[in-house]
Design a protein around this motif. Structure first.
Motif, PDB file in Angstrom:
ATOM      1  N   UNK A   1      16.167 -12.802 -17.331  1.00 53.22           N
ATOM      2  CA  UNK A   1      17.066 -13.953 -16.784  1.00 53.22           C
ATOM      3  C   UNK A   1      16.095 -15.206 -16.649  1.00 53.22           C
ATOM      4  N   UNK A   2      14.819 -14.789 -16.122  1.00 51.22           N
ATOM      5  CA  UNK A   2      13.816 -16.040 -15.591  1.00 51.22           C
ATOM      6  C   UNK A   2      13.126 -16.511 -16.759  1.00 51.22           C
ATOM      7  N   UNK A   3      13.329 -15.982 -17.896  1.00 50.51           N
ATOM      8  CA  UNK A   3      12.643 -16.357 -18.994  1.00 50.51           C
ATOM      9  C   UNK A   3      11.149 -16.297 -18.946  1.00 50.51           C
ATOM     10  N   UNK A   4      10.672 -15.108 -18.258  1.00 54.62           N
ATOM     11  CA  UNK A   4       9.291 -14.947 -18.056  1.00 54.62           C
ATOM     12  C   UNK A   4       8.829 -14.197 -19.316  1.00 54.62           C
ATOM     13  N   UNK A   5       7.692 -14.930 -19.827  1.00 55.69           N
ATOM     14  CA  UNK A   5       6.860 -14.618 -21.129  1.00 55.69           C
ATOM     15  C   UNK A   5       5.650 -13.627 -20.882  1.00 55.69           C
ATOM     16  N   UNK A   6       5.138 -13.962 -19.873  1.00 52.25           N
ATOM     17  CA  UNK A   6       3.695 -13.491 -19.465  1.00 52.25           C
ATOM     18  C   UNK A   6       4.090 -12.373 -18.432  1.00 52.25           C
ATOM     19  N   UNK A   7       3.806 -11.106 -18.590  1.00 52.94           N
ATOM     20  CA  UNK A   7       4.436 -10.073 -17.709  1.00 52.94           C
ATOM     21  C   UNK A   7       3.513  -8.899 -17.840  1.00 52.94           C
ATOM     22  N   UNK A   8       3.508  -8.259 -16.772  1.00 45.46           N
ATOM     23  CA  UNK A   8       2.327  -7.060 -16.630  1.00 45.46           C
ATOM     24  C   UNK A   8       3.197  -5.936 -16.059  1.00 45.46           C
ATOM     25  N   UNK A   9       3.080  -4.883 -16.750  1.00 50.08           N
ATOM     26  CA  UNK A   9       3.639  -3.398 -15.954  1.00 50.08           C
ATOM     27  C   UNK A   9       2.603  -2.656 -15.970  1.00 50.08           C
ATOM     28  N   UNK A  10       2.220  -2.467 -14.560  1.00 54.92           N
ATOM     29  CA  UNK A  10       0.752  -1.521 -14.398  1.00 54.92           C
ATOM     30  C   UNK A  10       1.254  -0.334 -13.773  1.00 54.92           C
ATOM     31  N   UNK A  11       0.820   0.748 -14.342  1.00 53.94           N
ATOM     32  CA  UNK A  11       0.771   2.139 -13.858  1.00 53.94           C
ATOM     33  C   UNK A  11      -0.443   2.465 -12.918  1.00 53.94           C
ATOM     34  N   UNK A  12       0.118   2.859 -11.735  1.00 63.41           N
ATOM     35  CA  UNK A  12      -0.939   3.395 -10.712  1.00 63.41           C
ATOM     36  C   UNK A  12      -0.543   4.890 -10.529  1.00 63.41           C
ATOM     37  N   UNK A  13      -0.989   5.860 -10.999  1.00 59.35           N
ATOM     38  CA  UNK A  13      -0.663   7.196 -11.067  1.00 59.35           C
ATOM     39  C   UNK A  13      -1.146   7.976  -9.786  1.00 59.35           C
ATOM     40  N   UNK A  14      -2.239   7.496  -9.043  1.00 60.16           N
ATOM     41  CA  UNK A  14      -2.739   7.967  -7.687  1.00 60.16           C
ATOM     42  C   UNK A  14      -1.905   8.174  -6.671  1.00 60.16           C
ATOM     43  N   UNK A  15      -0.914   7.251  -6.698  1.00 61.75           N
ATOM     44  CA  UNK A  15       0.052   7.518  -5.421  1.00 61.75           C
ATOM     45  C   UNK A  15       0.449   8.855  -5.310  1.00 61.75           C
ATOM     46  N   UNK A  16       0.809   9.601  -6.341  1.00 59.52           N
ATOM     47  CA  UNK A  16       1.507  10.812  -6.393  1.00 59.52           C
ATOM     48  C   UNK A  16       0.454  11.797  -6.203  1.00 59.52           C
ATOM     49  N   UNK A  17      -0.758  11.432  -6.355  1.00 57.63           N
ATOM     50  CA  UNK A  17      -1.816  12.449  -5.707  1.00 57.63           C
ATOM     51  C   UNK A  17      -2.280  12.396  -4.385  1.00 57.63           C
ATOM     52  N   UNK A  18      -1.892  11.156  -3.740  1.00 55.44           N
ATOM     53  CA  UNK A  18      -2.137  10.791  -2.508  1.00 55.44           C
ATOM     54  C   UNK A  18      -0.996  11.698  -1.576  1.00 55.44           C
ATOM     55  N   UNK A  19       0.225  11.443  -2.099  1.00 55.78           N
ATOM     56  CA  UNK A  19       1.506  11.914  -1.590  1.00 55.78           C
ATOM     57  C   UNK A  19       1.684  11.055  -0.364  1.00 55.78           C
ATOM     58  N   UNK A  20       2.058  11.970   0.774  1.00 57.43           N
ATOM     59  CA  UNK A  20       2.214  11.639   2.153  1.00 57.43           C
ATOM     60  C   UNK A  20       3.324  10.608   2.301  1.00 57.43           C
ATOM     61  N   UNK A  21       4.241  10.088   1.309  1.00 53.83           N
ATOM     62  CA  UNK A  21       5.431   9.496   1.273  1.00 53.83           C
ATOM     63  C   UNK A  21       6.583  10.015   0.725  1.00 53.83           C
ATOM     64  N   UNK A  22       7.844  10.001   1.018  1.00 53.14           N
ATOM     65  CA  UNK A  22       9.168  10.475   0.512  1.00 53.14           C
ATOM     66  C   UNK A  22       9.229   9.846  -0.742  1.00 53.14           C
ATOM     67  N   UNK A  23       8.711   8.600  -0.962  1.00 50.54           N
ATOM     68  CA  UNK A  23       8.935   7.748  -2.235  1.00 50.54           C
ATOM     69  C   UNK A  23       8.183   8.493  -3.516  1.00 50.54           C
ATOM     70  N   UNK A  24       7.134   8.878  -3.250  1.00 52.52           N
ATOM     71  CA  UNK A  24       5.948   9.499  -4.279  1.00 52.52           C
ATOM     72  C   UNK A  24       5.963  11.117  -4.146  1.00 52.52           C
ATOM     73  N   UNK A  25       6.336  11.664  -3.248  1.00 51.12           N
ATOM     74  CA  UNK A  25       6.222  13.206  -3.117  1.00 51.12           C
ATOM     75  C   UNK A  25       7.485  13.788  -3.060  1.00 51.12           C
ATOM     76  N   UNK A  26       8.200  14.372  -4.012  1.00 49.53           N
ATOM     77  CA  UNK A  26       9.326  14.729  -4.076  1.00 49.53           C
ATOM     78  C   UNK A  26       9.824  16.006  -3.354  1.00 49.53           C
ATOM     79  N   UNK A  27       8.775  16.715  -2.596  1.00 44.89           N
ATOM     80  CA  UNK A  27       8.738  17.665  -1.668  1.00 44.89           C
ATOM     81  C   UNK A  27       9.376  17.207  -0.308  1.00 44.89           C
TER      82      UNK A  27
END
Length: 229
Positions: free
Chosen positions: A58-84
């Motif tokens: 919609x914004x006609x953005x041509x330059x974009x980054x999709x960054x993966x940060x896997x370590x948040x699930x290792x850290x846990x401590x949040x209901x957003x990243x820890x499904x337990x």
């Protein structure tokens, strides 16, 4: 002072209502947008990524980054990243940082965005943090952003000058809804729910804040909900 010849801004775009409005404000301020999205193992990762891609189109953005940060699930401590850990649905308690807080998330997002800004020679980073009407996250405060901005400019090249811009930091959710409608932001493409990816749950903190904003703005939220309290 921003160099108008090279007026680029990195926009941190989760696909939610706040970050989308922030990105539209950046574009309306004359910036060429560089959109950054983070996949950090959050429950609604795939739905947020879809929202990011739809909004960039919609914004006609041509330059974009999709960054993966896997370590948040290792850290846990949040209901957003820890499904337990269950996502709370009982509402926000004032003065208590909720279990949906992801430790230092915005600090890490801003650090990565700063590296991208330095590479791209951008002069600004837009982030849609909201201080007064958020879930009480400590990394959404005006003081935190100012301190991060100082650290970023200390830790980058001498000719790198980056300003973190937080256009929503002192707004309420109601004002955010009103401003989004005024700027024709495609709110139907945004996603705020912490729990669900097909229909928003309507009962998590993020859904409650969003729905309350629409209610107080006398507007109808265009996305579908499973239930509304």
């Amino acid at each position: 002072m921003i160099n108008n010849f090279n007026k680029k801004a990195v926009v941190i775009l989760s696909g939610g209502m706040d970050s989308t409005l922030s990105s539209y404000i950046a574009k309306n301020s004359g910036y060429e947008l560089i959109a950054v999205h983070f996949n950090y193992g959050q429950r609604t990762q795939e739905r947020e990524l879809k929202a990011f891609r739809d909004i960039c189109e919609k914004l006609n953005v041509l330059n974009k980054y999709e960054i993966d940060i896997p370590f948040f699930t290792q850290i846990g401590a949040s209901a957003l990243t820890d499904k337990t850990i269950d996502v709370p649905t009982s509402g926000i308690e004032k003065g208590i940082v909720p279990i949906t807080y992801v430790p230092f998330r915005n600090g890490i997002f801003l650090s990565i965005a700063s590296a991208i800004a330095e590479k791209e020679e951008a002069s600004a980073i837009y982030i849609g943090v909201v201080e007064e009407d958020s879930s009480g996250y400590p990394d959404c405060s005006d003081n935190f952003i100012q301190d991060m901005n100082k650290a970023i400019n200390e830790g980058t090249k001498e000719d790198t000058k980056i300003r973190i811009i937080t256009p929503l930091v002192h707004l309420s959710k109601t004002q955010i809804v009103e401003e989004s409608i005024k700027l024709n932001v495609p709110l139907n493409l945004t996603w705020s729910c912490y729990k669900e990816e097909i229909e928003a749950c309507g009962v998590c903190d993020s859904c409650r804040l969003r729905l309350n904003g629409f209610k107080n703005a006398n507007a109808i939220d265009p996305i579908k909900y499973k239930e509304i309290n």
